[in-house]
Write a protein that holds these residues in place. Structure first.
Motif, PDB file in Angstrom:
ATOM      1  N   ALA A 234       0.808  -1.174  -0.196  1.00 37.93           N
ATOM      2  CA  ALA A 234       0.212   0.106  -0.120  1.00 37.93           C
ATOM      3  C   ALA A 234       0.654   1.451   0.180  1.00 37.93           C
ATOM      4  O   ALA A 234       1.894   1.140   0.551  1.00 37.93           O
ATOM      5  CB  ALA A 234      -1.000  -0.048   1.054  1.00 37.93           C
TER       6      ALA A 234
ATOM      7  N   THR B 212      -2.692   3.979  -2.928  1.00 41.67           N
ATOM      8  CA  THR B 212      -2.837   2.613  -3.517  1.00 41.67           C
ATOM      9  C   THR B 212      -2.892   1.707  -2.431  1.00 41.67           C
ATOM     10  O   THR B 212      -2.362   1.619  -1.472  1.00 41.67           O
ATOM     11  CB  THR B 212      -1.806   2.220  -4.827  1.00 41.67           C
ATOM     12  N   ILE B 213      -3.617   0.652  -3.021  1.00 45.15           N
ATOM     13  CA  ILE B 213      -3.565  -0.516  -2.045  1.00 45.15           C
ATOM     14  C   ILE B 213      -3.937  -1.810  -2.874  1.00 45.15           C
ATOM     15  O   ILE B 213      -4.936  -1.845  -3.492  1.00 45.15           O
ATOM     16  CB  ILE B 213      -4.472  -0.557  -0.646  1.00 45.15           C
ATOM     17  N   SER B 214      -3.120  -2.862  -2.869  1.00 40.23           N
ATOM     18  CA  SER B 214      -3.225  -3.836  -3.852  1.00 40.23           C
ATOM     19  C   SER B 214      -3.525  -5.255  -3.254  1.00 40.23           C
ATOM     20  O   SER B 214      -3.192  -6.251  -3.619  1.00 40.23           O
ATOM     21  CB  SER B 214      -1.879  -4.127  -4.761  1.00 40.23           C
ATOM     22  N   ASP B 215      -4.285  -5.023  -1.844  1.00 38.98           N
ATOM     23  CA  ASP B 215      -4.642  -6.344  -1.201  1.00 38.98           C
ATOM     24  C   ASP B 215      -5.852  -6.819  -1.684  1.00 38.98           C
ATOM     25  O   ASP B 215      -6.543  -6.636  -2.645  1.00 38.98           O
ATOM     26  CB  ASP B 215      -4.847  -6.025   0.322  1.00 38.98           C
ATOM     27  N   THR B 216      -6.105  -8.034  -1.052  1.00 37.14           N
ATOM     28  CA  THR B 216      -7.308  -8.832  -1.763  1.00 37.14           C
ATOM     29  C   THR B 216      -8.724  -8.082  -1.641  1.00 37.14           C
ATOM     30  O   THR B 216      -9.091  -7.641  -0.704  1.00 37.14           O
ATOM     31  CB  THR B 216      -7.314 -10.065  -0.690  1.00 37.14           C
ATOM     32  N   PRO B 217      -9.366  -8.137  -2.790  1.00 35.60           N
ATOM     33  CA  PRO B 217     -10.774  -7.523  -2.610  1.00 35.60           C
ATOM     34  C   PRO B 217     -11.709  -8.214  -1.629  1.00 35.60           C
ATOM     35  O   PRO B 217     -11.522  -9.338  -1.488  1.00 35.60           O
ATOM     36  CB  PRO B 217     -11.029  -7.717  -4.050  1.00 35.60           C
TER      37      PRO B 217
ATOM     38  N   GLN C 132      -8.921  -4.828   1.068  1.00 39.45           N
ATOM     39  CA  GLN C 132      -9.557  -3.671   0.384  1.00 39.45           C
ATOM     40  C   GLN C 132     -10.437  -2.963   1.320  1.00 39.45           C
ATOM     41  O   GLN C 132     -10.599  -1.869   1.276  1.00 39.45           O
ATOM     42  CB  GLN C 132     -10.226  -4.140  -0.926  1.00 39.45           C
ATOM     43  N   ASN C 133     -10.742  -3.482   2.386  1.00 41.21           N
ATOM     44  CA  ASN C 133     -11.640  -2.952   3.485  1.00 41.21           C
ATOM     45  C   ASN C 133     -10.946  -2.042   4.257  1.00 41.21           C
ATOM     46  O   ASN C 133     -11.829  -1.295   5.029  1.00 41.21           O
ATOM     47  CB  ASN C 133     -12.397  -4.253   4.197  1.00 41.21           C
TER      48      ASN C 133
ATOM     49  N   LEU D 254      -9.833   0.351   2.819  1.00 44.81           N
ATOM     50  CA  LEU D 254     -10.256   1.672   2.273  1.00 44.81           C
ATOM     51  C   LEU D 254     -11.713   2.029   2.994  1.00 44.81           C
ATOM     52  O   LEU D 254     -12.066   3.265   2.516  1.00 44.81           O
ATOM     53  CB  LEU D 254     -10.422   1.566   0.993  1.00 44.81           C
ATOM     54  N   LYS D 255     -12.462   1.657   3.808  1.00 46.58           N
ATOM     55  CA  LYS D 255     -13.515   2.040   4.555  1.00 46.58           C
ATOM     56  C   LYS D 255     -13.186   3.003   5.587  1.00 46.58           C
ATOM     57  O   LYS D 255     -12.497   2.640   6.222  1.00 46.58           O
ATOM     58  CB  LYS D 255     -14.298   0.560   5.188  1.00 46.58           C
TER      59      LYS D 255
ATOM     60  N   THR E 279      -3.162  -7.309   6.630  1.00 44.09           N
ATOM     61  CA  THR E 279      -3.334  -5.806   5.917  1.00 44.09           C
ATOM     62  C   THR E 279      -3.440  -4.858   7.110  1.00 44.09           C
ATOM     63  O   THR E 279      -2.576  -3.695   7.043  1.00 44.09           O
ATOM     64  CB  THR E 279      -4.606  -5.694   5.230  1.00 44.09           C
TER      65      THR E 279
END
Length: 181
Positions: free
Chosen positions: A97, A116-121, A125-126, A128-129, A160
């Protein structure tokens, strides 16, 4: 034998043309991509310090500590007075990230913004909440940043969460030690 040579030369010609076209497209789009990234950074700086003006930290040199690389530091000023600093750092999470970390002159975090963050959707990706990243605004910059301690983890994404906490801890320390003494 003659057909093989003809085929090899044709393939080589196509390869050269493709490489030249790829280089031309890259040369044309690279400045546009860089400008878009810089605009995103500038917008995020204003989100972290509304109403401030920003300038690159003097004598800044990128530095790596552990798995975190501090890529840039901006000083935030209002009315000619430095009110904080924002550092852009990239580090390991589940993947990686890039985060802008805002540190107020009073040694608290003004907040963080993921570039940016390229972790698992669905899991990483949570981060980003707002429920996750919002917990950092107002937190002392010299906090231990420990998951299951002073950092609430993203459910199902402890790696993450730990990675983000490590990026914040390292970045805040560098900012406090070098730019907000």
């Amino acid at each position: 034998m003659k057909n093989m040579l003809k085929l090899a030369l044709s393939l080589a010609a196509y390869t050269v043309v493709a490489c030249v076209l790829l280089a031309l497209v890259n040369g044309k789009t690279a400045p546009i991509i860089a400008a878009v990234k810089e605009a995103a950074v500038q917008e995020s700086l204003v989100d972290l310090f509304p109403g401030a003006s920003f300038e690159a930290a003097p004598e800044f040199a990128p530095e790596t500590a552990g798995t975190t690389t501090i890529e840039s530091v901006y000083l935030a000023a209002k009315g000619g007075q430095v009110v904080g600093a924002v550092a852009q750092a990239t580090g390991s999470t589940y993947d990686k990230a890039t985060i802008l970390v805002g540190v107020n002159a009073d040694r608290t975090l003004s907040g963080i913004k993921f570039m940016t963050i390229s972790d698992t959707p669905g899991f990483g990706q949570n981060a980003l909440k707002p429920e996750f990243y919002g917990q950092f605004a107002g937190k002392p910059a010299d906090s231990p940043f420990r998951v299951k301690g002073d950092v609430e983890a993203v459910s199902g994404a402890t790696i993450t969460s730990t990675g983000v906490a490590n990026i914040l801890k390292t970045t805040a320390k560098v900012v406090l030690d070098k730019y907000l003494k």
